[in-house]
Design a protein around this motif. Sequence first.
Motif, PDB file in Angstrom:
ATOM      1  N   MET A  38      13.210 -17.166   6.245  1.00 44.17           N
ATOM      2  CA  MET A  38      13.853 -16.084   5.311  1.00 44.17           C
ATOM      3  C   MET A  38      14.681 -15.102   6.269  1.00 44.17           C
ATOM      4  N   ILE A  39      14.508 -15.315   7.635  1.00 44.78           N
ATOM      5  CA  ILE A  39      15.221 -14.341   8.551  1.00 44.78           C
ATOM      6  C   ILE A  39      16.934 -14.651   8.408  1.00 44.78           C
ATOM      7  N   HIS A  40      17.127 -15.820   8.237  1.00 37.99           N
ATOM      8  CA  HIS A  40      18.609 -16.072   8.240  1.00 37.99           C
ATOM      9  C   HIS A  40      19.381 -15.153   6.994  1.00 37.99           C
ATOM     10  N   ASN A  41      18.489 -15.316   5.979  1.00 37.97           N
ATOM     11  CA  ASN A  41      19.113 -14.458   4.874  1.00 37.97           C
ATOM     12  C   ASN A  41      19.538 -12.862   5.137  1.00 37.97           C
ATOM     13  N   GLY A  42      18.661 -12.214   5.978  1.00 35.45           N
ATOM     14  CA  GLY A  42      19.173 -11.016   6.339  1.00 35.45           C
ATOM     15  C   GLY A  42      20.015 -11.007   7.436  1.00 35.45           C
ATOM     16  N   LEU A  43      20.386 -11.931   8.244  1.00 37.38           N
ATOM     17  CA  LEU A  43      21.288 -12.174   9.018  1.00 37.38           C
ATOM     18  C   LEU A  43      22.597 -12.245   8.373  1.00 37.38           C
ATOM     19  N   ASP A  44      22.647 -13.274   7.435  1.00 38.87           N
ATOM     20  CA  ASP A  44      23.910 -13.356   6.639  1.00 38.87           C
ATOM     21  C   ASP A  44      24.527 -12.242   5.823  1.00 38.87           C
ATOM     22  N   LYS A  45      23.337 -11.276   5.354  1.00 36.82           N
ATOM     23  CA  LYS A  45      23.720 -10.173   4.683  1.00 36.82           C
ATOM     24  C   LYS A  45      24.579  -9.251   5.608  1.00 36.82           C
ATOM     25  N   LEU A  46      24.090  -8.965   6.726  1.00 37.67           N
ATOM     26  CA  LEU A  46      24.631  -8.226   7.865  1.00 37.67           C
ATOM     27  C   LEU A  46      25.842  -8.446   8.309  1.00 37.67           C
ATOM     28  N   GLY A  47      26.123  -9.979   8.357  1.00 39.13           N
ATOM     29  CA  GLY A  47      27.365 -10.762   8.793  1.00 39.13           C
ATOM     30  C   GLY A  47      28.458 -10.102   8.241  1.00 39.13           C
ATOM     31  N   ASN A  48      28.488  -9.879   6.839  1.00 41.63           N
ATOM     32  CA  ASN A  48      29.728  -9.140   6.172  1.00 41.63           C
ATOM     33  C   ASN A  48      28.851  -8.339   4.908  1.00 41.63           C
ATOM     34  N   ILE A  49      28.601  -7.222   5.199  1.00 36.65           N
ATOM     35  CA  ILE A  49      27.958  -6.290   4.463  1.00 36.65           C
ATOM     36  C   ILE A  49      28.630  -6.176   3.123  1.00 36.65           C
ATOM     37  N   GLU A  50      30.114  -5.534   3.428  1.00 42.18           N
ATOM     38  CA  GLU A  50      30.824  -5.026   2.182  1.00 42.18           C
ATOM     39  C   GLU A  50      31.056  -6.275   1.210  1.00 42.18           C
ATOM     40  N   SER A  51      31.190  -7.698   1.852  1.00 36.29           N
ATOM     41  CA  SER A  51      31.308  -8.693   1.023  1.00 36.29           C
ATOM     42  C   SER A  51      29.956  -8.684   0.103  1.00 36.29           C
ATOM     43  N   PHE A  52      28.804  -8.848   0.699  1.00 33.31           N
ATOM     44  CA  PHE A  52      27.597  -9.095  -0.002  1.00 33.31           C
ATOM     45  C   PHE A  52      27.525  -7.843  -1.193  1.00 33.31           C
ATOM     46  N   ALA A  53      27.658  -6.747  -0.615  1.00 39.31           N
ATOM     47  CA  ALA A  53      27.695  -5.397  -1.569  1.00 39.31           C
ATOM     48  C   ALA A  53      28.430  -5.807  -2.791  1.00 39.31           C
ATOM     49  N   GLN A  54      29.661  -6.186  -2.684  1.00 40.83           N
ATOM     50  CA  GLN A  54      30.613  -6.432  -3.733  1.00 40.83           C
ATOM     51  C   GLN A  54      30.348  -7.637  -4.765  1.00 40.83           C
ATOM     52  N   ALA A  55      29.940  -8.731  -4.086  1.00 42.14           N
ATOM     53  CA  ALA A  55      29.503  -9.720  -4.663  1.00 42.14           C
ATOM     54  C   ALA A  55      28.012  -9.932  -5.599  1.00 42.14           C
ATOM     55  N   VAL A  57      25.557  -6.916  -5.140  1.00 42.55           N
ATOM     56  CA  VAL A  57      24.738  -5.642  -5.426  1.00 42.55           C
ATOM     57  C   VAL A  57      25.656  -4.785  -6.801  1.00 42.55           C
ATOM     58  N   GLU A  58      27.083  -4.880  -6.726  1.00 44.04           N
ATOM     59  CA  GLU A  58      27.851  -4.137  -7.549  1.00 44.04           C
ATOM     60  C   GLU A  58      27.852  -5.012  -8.977  1.00 44.04           C
ATOM     61  N   VAL A  59      27.816  -6.345  -8.741  1.00 44.56           N
ATOM     62  CA  VAL A  59      27.915  -6.984 -10.121  1.00 44.56           C
ATOM     63  C   VAL A  59      26.491  -6.694 -10.945  1.00 44.56           C
ATOM     64  N   ILE A  60      25.341  -6.420 -10.443  1.00 40.22           N
ATOM     65  CA  ILE A  60      23.959  -6.304 -11.258  1.00 40.22           C
ATOM     66  C   ILE A  60      23.980  -4.538 -11.582  1.00 40.22           C
ATOM     67  N   GLY A  61      25.005  -3.830 -11.078  1.00 43.36           N
ATOM     68  CA  GLY A  61      24.902  -2.547 -11.425  1.00 43.36           C
ATOM     69  C   GLY A  61      24.410  -1.200 -10.615  1.00 43.36           C
ATOM     70  N   LEU A  62      23.837  -1.752  -9.433  1.00 40.74           N
ATOM     71  CA  LEU A  62      23.019  -0.787  -8.683  1.00 40.74           C
ATOM     72  C   LEU A  62      24.047   0.231  -8.142  1.00 40.74           C
ATOM     73  N   PRO A  63      23.472   1.519  -8.027  1.00 42.97           N
ATOM     74  CA  PRO A  63      24.406   2.698  -7.332  1.00 42.97           C
ATOM     75  C   PRO A  63      24.228   2.332  -5.669  1.00 42.97           C
ATOM     76  N   PHE A  64      25.210   2.725  -4.992  1.00 39.30           N
ATOM     77  CA  PHE A  64      25.286   2.780  -3.706  1.00 39.30           C
ATOM     78  C   PHE A  64      25.077   1.257  -3.131  1.00 39.30           C
ATOM     79  N   PRO A  65      26.066   0.611  -3.405  1.00 46.07           N
ATOM     80  CA  PRO A  65      25.777  -1.011  -3.282  1.00 46.07           C
ATOM     81  C   PRO A  65      25.618  -1.420  -1.579  1.00 46.07           C
ATOM     82  N   ILE A  66      26.433  -0.552  -0.663  1.00 46.72           N
ATOM     83  CA  ILE A  66      26.443  -0.765   0.683  1.00 46.72           C
ATOM     84  C   ILE A  66      25.103  -0.351   1.064  1.00 46.72           C
ATOM     85  N   PHE A  67      24.452   0.796   0.596  1.00 48.50           N
ATOM     86  CA  PHE A  67      23.107   1.124   1.068  1.00 48.50           C
ATOM     87  C   PHE A  67      22.024   0.184   0.468  1.00 48.50           C
ATOM     88  N   PHE A  68      22.156  -0.208  -0.782  1.00 50.08           N
ATOM     89  CA  PHE A  68      21.071  -1.350  -1.073  1.00 50.08           C
ATOM     90  C   PHE A  68      21.293  -2.437  -0.364  1.00 50.08           C
TER      91      PHE A  68
END
Length: 175
Positions: A38-55, A57-68
């Motif tokens: 499971m560790i690599h999943n966290g590393l992948d998210k941090l590798g490009n946090i903005e891309s993860f947030a957009q693809a 977190v924003e898609v499911i409608g959570l506020p503050f996608p970068i924070f989440f």
Amino acid sequence: MAQRLTTLATAVLRPNLTPNYWSQAAWTILRVVAGVVMIHNGLDKLGNIESFAQAYVEVIGLPFPIFFSYVAAYTELIGAPLLALGLFTRPAAAGLFSTMLVAMYHHVKVAGLSIPYLELSMLYAACFLFFLINGAGLFSVDALLGGWLNAAIGTPSVASATLAMTEAQEVAVER
């Protein structure tokens, strides 16, 4: 011959309700593997946090996608090694289970009830739910610390309580 087949069938089919070293070793292997992979999943998210947030977190409608996104990444980066070690297992498993529930929601929202999209997050969620409910098991830092605390405080150990419960169940079965 029929007696042997009955005994074998009973041994194969009956669930393991009493703790033993083989089941605890399997429990430990599952905990370590689930935590380490499971560790690599966290590393992948941090590798490009903005891309993860957009693809995701924003898609499911959570506020503050970068924070989440950071919350999810650090939950995985901190919780997964804790789970692998068996240290603070239940809180770590609760956080990891929560991230998998959000991941499953994302997959359902994007692709419907498509098993290929859901399968990995469902398997992770099931593993984390198991450890959330059952704890780390005998071969863990939690068990070591729990034993140390029981000895320091002088309270009966979980092992002695389990033994007493097992003996009570055996007496009830004999009746």
